[in-house]
Design a protein around this motif. Structure first.
Motif, short mmCIF file in Angstrom:
data_model
loop_
_atom_site.label_atom_id
_atom_site.label_comp_id
_atom_site.label_asym_id
_atom_site.label_seq_id
_atom_site.Cartn_x
_atom_site.Cartn_y
_atom_site.Cartn_z
N TRP A 117 0.83 -1.21 0.00
CA TRP A 117 0.00 0.00 0.00
C TRP A 117 0.86 1.26 0.00
CZ3 TRP A 117 -4.78 0.42 -1.46
CH2 TRP A 117 -5.65 -0.67 -1.32
N PHE A 128 -8.49 4.69 -0.49
CA PHE A 128 -8.75 3.32 -0.05
C PHE A 128 -8.64 3.19 1.48
CE2 PHE A 128 -8.00 2.30 -4.57
CZ PHE A 128 -9.18 1.62 -4.80
N ILE A 133 -10.13 -0.36 3.14
CA ILE A 133 -9.74 -1.61 2.48
C ILE A 133 -8.48 -2.24 3.10
CG2 ILE A 133 -9.30 -2.73 0.26
CD1 ILE A 133 -12.07 -1.35 0.62
N GLU A 137 -8.28 -6.00 4.81
CA GLU A 137 -7.34 -6.98 4.30
C GLU A 137 -6.55 -7.62 5.44
OE1 GLU A 137 -4.49 -5.24 1.73
OE2 GLU A 137 -3.33 -7.08 1.51
N VAL A 144 -6.57 -9.39 -1.92
CA VAL A 144 -7.31 -8.18 -2.25
C VAL A 144 -6.83 -7.63 -3.59
CG1 VAL A 144 -7.61 -5.73 -1.64
CG2 VAL A 144 -7.77 -7.48 0.13
N THR A 145 -7.76 -7.17 -4.41
CA THR A 145 -7.36 -6.28 -5.49
C THR A 145 -8.18 -5.01 -5.34
OG1 THR A 145 -9.01 -6.94 -7.12
CG2 THR A 145 -6.96 -8.18 -7.12
N ALA A 146 -7.54 -3.88 -5.63
CA ALA A 146 -8.23 -2.60 -5.52
C ALA A 146 -8.15 -1.91 -6.87
CB ALA A 146 -7.58 -1.75 -4.44
N TYR A 148 -9.04 1.27 -9.32
CA TYR A 148 -9.33 2.69 -9.28
C TYR A 148 -9.48 3.13 -10.72
CZ TYR A 148 -8.66 7.51 -7.46
OH TYR A 148 -8.80 8.81 -7.09
N TYR A 226 -12.14 -4.57 -4.72
CA TYR A 226 -12.86 -3.34 -4.43
C TYR A 226 -12.76 -2.42 -5.62
CZ TYR A 226 -15.25 0.06 -1.72
OH TYR A 226 -16.21 0.92 -1.28
N ARG A 228 -13.48 1.29 -7.32
CA ARG A 228 -13.74 2.69 -7.04
C ARG A 228 -13.72 3.49 -8.33
NH1 ARG A 228 -15.88 6.35 -3.37
NH2 ARG A 228 -14.85 8.37 -3.60
N CYS A 256 -18.16 -1.78 -4.06
CA CYS A 256 -17.92 -0.66 -4.96
C CYS A 256 -18.58 0.63 -4.49
CB CYS A 256 -18.41 -0.99 -6.37
SG CYS A 256 -19.88 -2.02 -6.41
#
Lengths: 490, 288
Positions: A117, A128, A133, A137, A144-146, A148, A226, A228, A256
């Motif tokens: 992160w 995030f 998030i 985690e 996790v995938t985030a 954007y 997640y 965004r 989301c």
């Protein structure tokens, strides 16, 4: 506890909503305010112009260094999208308001994907963080995938899963690193031409998750993605493909949110699940878009012999959602479940449902749909149960319950049954009810004020859904409804 | 409200005497513009047990709903003073927090809400504080044992799929936990077999011994074999037409409601004389 869940679950259950009349005061609390409507300054690597052209599709593909076959796939999809008319069913007034020329189809927010992160660009990391998030985690996720805008900016998976051979990547990396698996399964469940929005996604897809679970591997802790949206008029088109090899198990959760803008954004995902013999996939969605997002998603699963697929689908936000998670039961004794809730407040229409196709003998299915609308919101249940000839011994039950919190709101049910086999057992039950005066009086005579009483009834109504969520999510969902209802009487 | 001031000054004038727990004065109540209660007068002091008896449709249940504040039951005139305070304009939860509670004739199901969750939320709301889980459990388990309620009850949804007897047990369990100063029991005996009737009555007696005043609304005399009221009132056409001791209930059982109606009409002329007599006969109050 678990403040990290608020973003995924809180559909803007407000702290202090106004009350129009004492009679409805208990119902004003939910759906009016949205806590995740903040936005970041745009500082992007690449942002396409508005509108959709062949050049943009080519640009996306070349920026991603895709193989030739994928570029061809995209361009063919673009043709199909351009030729296909808009749907003529559902909420056409809202649908026809989508201005495809005004949308940004691809935004690359950062140079590369990070696994720490601290390496994610600060502004995005802060977002995030605010959404909780990284904390979630640490506490209870296996990976996790985030995402954007168009790209996944952060990704991680627990080492032990990696060692067992589990693949959990963003879709672009999946294509790059495991092209053979992707090419074998991609778009096999949802053909490009399935509908206008699956074609659109196929042309401009970016991001999403790619999961491959090796035979016999059971991932007991959920994987989460997640999503965004940050920019105004953004179009987010993630593409998710989950393949569970024989005897494996995976639970995938997606959440989301988006900023609140005065003009619309578009989210149009394609999600394909393949459960091979004896495999089990559970896919949980907590959709909590802001009220300016069109959420038009195609989700479909194939379940082979003795496999099991569950869609646990929570629709709280968005302007218009059209989503009917489907399960094709193609192998004997396969089982499918769709458990969904929808909440529609002012200026929202949740048109959601489920499709189950029984294409093999002794397959079983269950659909439970719960919806609540208030303040002029609309919910629709649209469902299909299809049984092919010779699919004997099929059992299916469908239960749809709608709860209206006031007289201004509306709920409709459109169930379709196409049964071409006699030896089947199909049950269907639908109810529409209003929060009863007698229920409220009973609870209030026990010391609960009108907001608390309404929250208790609403929580109870959603209970069949919340009990299927991981504990942290369920607690948070109940707590939010409770808290926010309490705050809504002046 | 003006009635508030009135009640205050009354309390001051009778300085030594505390205001009665409940004082109903010439209460008129309508449902959808139809007048159901037509001038009810009733005074209940702390810890007393009163029974209201009457035929179906005489307005007994309306009185219980009006007391607890059901929104469809409109008070058109008269007073409902609780500890000297007018409660007519208060919402049901405000009344509950003051110590009033109603055991429903037809308890409502709340699907998806477990009995234990419901009990905790409501008891905390009424007591105005969060009781520690351990303390709450201990108290609840003790009461459940007394009322013959099984543990599995707690994880079921409130009144959802309950038998008549189970619903009534849950009502009494709730009231026992809420510990009201005034418990209004609306036809709590209906739909109970003899064993359930005994346990439920036992629960009511325990509450009464703990100084809860009880207003028992019933159609039949049989519950009064187990819960002994000090005062019995006969309800007829929206008001109390006769009041007396517990022997009045037996008299009613023997001679039926017709008899009271007759008496109250006959005797209304000489009401004062009768009221002063020490005979066991009913005291008509309609003509007060």
């Amino acid at each position: 506890m678990s403040a990290e869940l608020a973003p995924a679950l809180n559909n803007g259950l407000p702290e202090n909503a106004s009350t129009s009349s004492p009679k409805n005061s208990g119902l004003e609390g939910i759906g009016n305010d949205y806590k995740y409507g903040f936005s970041d300054k745009e500082d992007y690597i690449f942002k396409s112009g508005r509108g959709l052209t062949r050049e943009i599709v080519e640009k996306i593909s070349s920026m991603k260094n895709e193989p030739e076959w994928m570029l061809k796939f995209r361009l063919r999809a673009l043709d199909i999208f351009n030729k296909k008319p808009m749907p003529t069913w559902g909420n056409c007034n809202l649908l026809n308001n989508i201005d495809f020329e005004n949308i940004f189809y691809y935004i690359k927010p950062s140079e590369k994907q990070e696994t720490d992160w601290d390496d994610v660009p600060e502004g995005i990391k802060n977002t995030f963080d605010r959404l909780g998030i990284p904390e979630a985690e640490r506490k209870f996720l296996a990976g996790v995938t985030a995402q954007y805008e168009s790209e996944v900016v952060y990704h991680s998976i627990r080492e032990d899963l990696e060692k067992q051979g589990v693949l959990f990547l963003d879709m672009d990396s999946g294509l790059r690193l495991h092209e053979d698996i992707v090419r074998e399964h991609f778009a096999t469940v949802i053909p490009t031409a399935d509908n206008k929005f699956s074609a659109l996604n196929s042309a401009v897809w970016s991001g999403g998750s790619f999961i491959w679970v090796p035979p016999g591997v059971r991932i007991e802790i959920p994987l989460q993605a997640y999503f965004r949206i940050n920019a105004e008029n953004m179009g987010q088109f993630e593409r998710t493909l989950i393949i569970a090899e024989p005897g494996s198990y995976v639970h995938y959760i997606e959440g989301c949110t988006a900023p609140t803008y005065s003009s619309d954004s578009l989210h149009s995902a394609v999600v394909e699940l393949i459960a091979k013999p004896g495999a089990h996939i559970r896919y949980t969605t907590i959709q909590n878009w802001s009220k300016n997002v069109y959420n038009l998603v195609t989700k479909r699963a194939v379940a082979h012999e003795d496999a099991k697929v569950e869609w646990v689908d929570g629709n709280l936000g968005s302007k218009l959602t059209m989503k009917y998670p489907a399960i094709y039961l193609v192998g004997e004794r396969a089982h499918g479940e769709v458990l969904s809730i929808a909440f529609a407040g002012e200026d929202q229409h949740q048109d959601a449902g489920a499709k189950i196709i029984h294409a093999a003998p002794n397959t079983t299915s269950m659909i439970v749909s719960k919806s609540i609308c208030k303040n002029g919101g609309r919910t629709s249940y649209r469902g299909l149960i299809k049984v092919y000839p010779k699919a004997t011994g099929v059992k299916s039950s469908v239960k749809c319950d709608a709860l209206l919190l006031d007289d201004k709101s509306r709920s409709d049910t459109y169930p379709t049954m196409e049964i071409d086999e006699k030896d089947v057992n199909i049950e269907h039950e639908a109810t529409v009810s209003k929060v009863g005066e007698e229920q409220l009086f009973y609870l209030m005579s026990r010391g609960l004020n009108q907001d608390e009483a309404t929250a208790m009834i609403v929580n109870g109504f959603f209970e069949p859904f919340t009990k299927e969520l991981p504990l942290e999510y369920a607690v948070e969902l109940n707590r939010l409804i409770q808290l926010e209802m309490e705050g809504s009487v002046g | 409200m003006t009635s508030k001031n009135t009640s205050k000054s009354t309390a001051e004038n009778t300085s030594e005497k505390v205001a009665p727990l409940l004082q109903i004065v010439d209460l008129h109540v309508s449902v959808e513009d139809k007048e159901i209660l037509k001038g009810v007068n009733l005074t209940i002091n702390a810890g007393e047990i009163h029974a209201i008896m009457g035929r179906n449709g005489s307005g007994k249940s309306t009185l219980s709903y009006a007391l607890m504040g059901h929104p469809r039951y409109k008070v058109t005139s008269g007073k409902m003073l609780y500890k000297g305070q007018e409660v007519g304009e208060m919402s049901p939860d405000q009344r509950a927090k003051l110590g009033m509670a109603l055991a429903f004739q037809y308890p409502v199901a709340i699907p998806g809400v477990s009995v234990s969750n419901f009990l905790r939320k409501t008891v905390n709301a009424v007591r105005g504080r969060d009781i520690p889980v351990k303390e709450f459990r201990l108290e609840l388990k003790a009461l459940m044992a007394k009322l013959g309620v099984k543990d599995e009850f707690l994880s079921r949804y409130v009144n959802d799929g309950f038998s008549g007897g189970e619903k009534k047990r849950l009502e009494i369990l709730q009231l026992s936990m809420l510990k009201p100063l005034l418990a209004i029991l609306d036809e709590t005996d209906s739909g109970l077999d003899i064993d359930a009737l005994k346990t439920v009555s036992e629960g009511i007696n325990v509450m009464a011994q703990a100084d809860t005043a009880v207003l028992l609304i019933t159609h039949y005399q049989r519950m009064l074999n187990y819960v002994q009221p000090q005062f019995v009132h006969v309800f007829q056409d929206g008001k109390i037409v006769a009041s007396g001791g517990k022997e009045l209930a037996l008299e009613l059982e023997d001679r039926g409601y017709e008899w009271v109606t007759q008496e109250s009409v006959d005797e209304s002329a000489s009401a004062q004389a009768k009221a002063n007599s020490s005979s066991a006969a009913a005291t008509p109050v309609g003509a007060k």
